[in-house]
Design a protein around this motif. Structure first.
Motif, short mmCIF file in Angstrom:
data_model
loop_
_atom_site.label_atom_id
_atom_site.label_comp_id
_atom_site.label_asym_id
_atom_site.label_seq_id
_atom_site.Cartn_x
_atom_site.Cartn_y
_atom_site.Cartn_z
N GLY A 271 0.86 -1.18 0.00
CA GLY A 271 0.00 0.00 0.00
C GLY A 271 0.89 1.22 0.00
N ASP A 272 0.67 2.13 0.94
CA ASP A 272 1.53 3.32 0.98
C ASP A 272 2.55 3.26 2.12
OD1 ASP A 272 -0.16 3.66 3.10
OD2 ASP A 272 -1.00 5.57 2.42
N GLU A 273 2.73 2.05 2.67
CA GLU A 273 3.68 1.94 3.78
C GLU A 273 4.98 1.26 3.33
OE1 GLU A 273 2.15 0.01 7.22
OE2 GLU A 273 4.11 -0.03 8.22
N VAL A 274 6.09 1.85 3.71
CA VAL A 274 7.38 1.25 3.36
C VAL A 274 7.64 0.03 4.25
CG1 VAL A 274 9.88 1.61 3.32
CG2 VAL A 274 8.35 3.44 2.57
N VAL A 275 7.94 -1.09 3.59
CA VAL A 275 8.24 -2.31 4.32
C VAL A 275 9.75 -2.48 4.47
CG1 VAL A 275 7.99 -4.83 4.26
CG2 VAL A 275 6.13 -3.38 3.43
#
Ligand code: C5P
Length: 241
Positions: A165-169
């Motif tokens: 989504g819009d989260e950096v992993v």
């Protein structure tokens, strides 16, 4: 012509210097190219006066390394592809096949037209029109050193992050990353085996060879081998013609 860059063992057993016919190109041109927003498949969008496909076809036809070409055309565009090859006088085009639902599938169908005695197979995206004889030679060379596949690649300038989504992993170590281009060169039998068993959603052919434990070498790519994806790419490539 003879092949100057294949495995010596194969070169000997196939006597490649005698008749030629040993370096085959699969030209993957069957994509729809939706991101271009055109009324036709990407391979038939105009680049200069001719369809995009014409540029790589003409360049591969003229390459001293290339003996024969199989084109994977978009479904229902086989006839225009044949006519284009005729118009260009591209006598190395041995077959035009109807492409598949994915790139890997198109390559698999085209490889069925490549004869058993082919020594090396190049797979090239028609979406990268500015292929050169130099890069073809560069990717073929290491096949004679025992590599199964050779990929032209460029360093990546941007930092690359894996996201959900819009989260950096994860932030990937840029020093270990390159951007892979085509033409990619393979020992023909290795490619055939990899593609016949490979994941049909594979983004490139080298990944299928890697998945079977094949050794794939990176050689310097070329910024002008840009893959045409958007109208801006098409515009940029047309200024390089
Ligand atoms: O879609 P993309 O531009 O990444 O495709 C890369 C190359 O693979 C293009 O030259 C395209 O024509 C080809 N391709 C194909 N068959 C498909 C999808 C893509 O030959 N089904």
């Amino acid at each position: 012509m003879s092949l100057r860059g294949v495995r010596p063992s194969q070169a000997r057993s196939l006597d490649i210097s005698a008749q030629g016919g040993n370096v085959w190109v699969v030209l993957a041109a069957a994509g729809s190219g939706e991101r271009l927003g055109a009324d036709r498949p990407k391979a038939f969008v105009r680049l200069g006066a001719l369809p995009l496909l014409a540029e790589s076809l003409r360049r591969l036809e003229e390459s001293e390394w290339v003996d024969a070409i199989v084109v994977a055309a978009p479904p229902d565009w086989e006839e225009p592809a044949i006519l284009l090859a005729e118009e260009l006088g591209a006598g190395k085009v041995s077959a035009v096949v109807r492409g598949g639902a994915t790139r890997a599938e198109s390559v698999r169908i085209a490889l069925d037209e490549v004869p058993e005695d082919a020594v090396a197979a190049l797979v090239h995206d028609a979406a990268r029109p500015l292929v050169t004889d130099e890069i073809v030679g560069r990717v073929l060379g290491p096949l004679s050193e025992g590599w199964d596949g050779v990929v032209p690649a460029l360093p990546i300038a941007d930092t690359v992050k894996r996201v959900r989504g819009d989260e950096v992993v994860e932030t990937l170590a840029r020093g270990e990353l390159v951007a892979a281009q085509t033409p990619q060169a393979f020992v023909a039998d290795v490619l055939r085996a990899a593609v016949s068993e490979g994941d049909s959603s594979a983004a490139d052919c080298a990944s299928m060879v890697e998945a079977r434990g094949g050794r794939v070498k990176i050689v310097p790519g070329d910024p002008r081998l840009l893959k045409v994806t958007t109208p801006e790419d098409l515009e940029l490539v047309s200024t390089w013609l």
